[in-house]
Motif scaffolding. Structure first.
Motif, short mmCIF file in Angstrom:
data_model
loop_
_atom_site.label_atom_id
_atom_site.label_comp_id
_atom_site.label_asym_id
_atom_site.label_seq_id
_atom_site.Cartn_x
_atom_site.Cartn_y
_atom_site.Cartn_z
N VAL A 71 0.83 -1.20 0.00
CA VAL A 71 0.00 0.00 0.00
C VAL A 71 0.87 1.25 0.00
O VAL A 71 0.59 2.23 -0.73
N ASP A 72 1.94 1.24 0.78
CA ASP A 72 2.81 2.40 0.90
C ASP A 72 3.57 2.67 -0.40
O ASP A 72 3.81 3.82 -0.76
N THR A 73 3.96 1.62 -1.10
CA THR A 73 4.80 1.79 -2.30
C THR A 73 4.00 1.82 -3.60
O THR A 73 4.46 2.39 -4.59
N GLN A 74 2.82 1.19 -3.60
CA GLN A 74 2.03 1.12 -4.83
C GLN A 74 0.68 1.82 -4.74
O GLN A 74 -0.03 1.95 -5.73
N GLY A 75 0.30 2.23 -3.55
CA GLY A 75 -0.93 2.98 -3.39
C GLY A 75 -2.16 2.15 -3.11
O GLY A 75 -3.19 2.68 -2.70
N HIS A 76 -2.11 0.85 -3.35
CA HIS A 76 -3.26 -0.01 -3.08
C HIS A 76 -2.79 -1.45 -2.94
O HIS A 76 -1.68 -1.80 -3.36
N TYR A 77 -3.66 -2.27 -2.38
CA TYR A 77 -3.35 -3.70 -2.21
C TYR A 77 -4.57 -4.49 -2.65
O TYR A 77 -5.68 -4.26 -2.16
#
Length: 400
Positions: A278-284
């Protein structure tokens, strides 16, 4: 249902009388636990579910049979034999109790409980708890209530957990009721919130206690904070007969904070991975099987020592839901146990003024904790450490 504060303030501007004229909420069939007369049919459906043997083998078979076809075959036939006479929800809970006792004995190094002696067996309570594990948080409370001759509570679960038919059946057999989240629009959101709030009030008036988490979803980052939206939802059921629904909630309902502290989190690695993504790609993007996998992992994984603190009743008056949420936060977080894993993680992250743990180290627990750290990719390690360290961060912030 994402209960953002902004969305709820919009909902407050709707006239409740207009909404009630459109649809009176008196039917809880879509969210309630199963009735006793429904149990035999549900048990038959559970026994026929192909997902049951793989999930249950770890709970009922010796370790050497885990993951084997023989183990699954034996599990299916054993459970089918032992459940054929179950005819009520109480029967189901008594059937589950020895398996849960085994889980506690094999996955918890030491279980400590405090505050339970202050509860009255003849009273019914609204328990509001921090939320670290999908099933264990509420199950440990109900287990301790059962051991001490208290009636068990109905437990709130999000509808995202009930997309799997097996999980849905098992939870509703165990006195779980559904909190509907997957809705959009102000009127639809108000409808499901009012239904949930009404059902909670209805249960308490039926002399059945309720457990609900302080926020939607687990605190994967280890920061246990109450959503004011939860307080607003709970107060909805008191709007028709009180101008001050917020304080009517705390006057009429015996709101009890519950703090659950785990020395080890069995789901620490997947939680850290999700936080990193989430922190690196914006979503999970969660797979369909992840919630069930997390339930099983939380049940059978090592937890080290566990402390369950049942706090003193929360009383108003409060000026706002935010003030009530802060009072709950202080009660819940102050009741949490500081274990050596929390202290070590904080020191590894360079956090200053770290207190000593409240209990001494256990070598086998610290070894498992170190194995978790070693097993995770280096870039995800800070997210794992923060899960443990944030208990201390939370305590410091709420002490100010």
């Amino acid at each position: 249902m994402h209960l953002s504060n902004g969305g709820l303030w919009t909902i407050r501007n709707l006239k409740l009388s207009e909404f009630m004229a459109e649809s009176r909420i008196t039917d809880y069939d879509n969210i309630r636990p199963f009735y006793d007369e429904e149990v035999p049919d549900v048990i038959a459906r559970v026994m026929a579910n192909p997902d049951l043997p793989p999930a249950a083998t770890k709970l009922v078979m010796p370790e050497f049979l885990h993951g084997t076809r023989l183990g699954e075959f034996l599990t299916h036939h054993l459970l089918k034999l032992r459940t054929r006479e179950l005819s009520s929800v109480y029967d189901c809970q008594m059937f589950i109790a020895p398996y849960f006792t085994k889980l506690v004995d094999t996955t918890i190094a030491e279980m400590q409980v405090s505050g339970l002696e202050e509860l009255d067996r003849d009273e019914r309570y609204l328990f509001i708890s921090n939320h670290r594990d999908i099933v264990m948080d509420s199950s440990l409370l109900n287990y301790q209530l059962h051991l001490n001759q208290h009636a068990t509570s109905r437990m709130a679960v999000g509808d995202n957990l009930l997309t799997n038919e097996l999980a849905a059946d098992l939870m509703r057999l165990n006195k779980s009721f559904v909190v509907e989240r997957d809705v959009t629009g102000a009127k639809a959101t108000l409808k499901v919130m009012h239904r949930t709030s009404g059902y909670i009030r209805h249960s308490l008036e039926e002399q059945v206690s309720i457990w609900i988490a302080q926020k939607e979803g687990r605190a994967k980052d280890g920061l246990d904070r109450t959503e004011p939206a939860l307080i607003k939802m709970l107060a909805l059921a008191h709007r028709d007969d009180s101008e001050d629904a917020l304080n009517a909630l705390f006057e009429r309902c015996k709101v009890i904070p519950v703090s659950v502290s785990y020395e080890l989190d069995p789901c620490a690695l997947p939680k850290a991975h999700e936080l990193y993504v989430v922190d690196t790609q914006g979503h999970y993007d969660k797979s369909a099987e992840e919630d069930v996998q997390s339930i099983v992992m939380g049940l059978v994984g090592r937890k080290g020592r566990v402390h369950l603190r049942i706090g003193e009743r929360i009383r108003g008056p409060f000026e706002s839901p935010e003030e009530a949420a802060t009072a709950l936060d202080r009660a819940i977080v102050s009741g949490m146990q500081v274990f050596p894993t929390h202290v070590d993680a904080a020191r590894q992250l360079g956090i200053t003024d770290v207190p000593d743990p409240q209990v001494p180290e256990l070598a086998r627990v610290m070894k498992h904790y170190q194995n978790q750290i070693n097993a995770i990719p280096e870039e995800e390690r800070p997210y794992l450490l923060r899960q443990y360290a944030n208990l201390l961060v939370n305590k410091a912030q709420l002490a100010d």
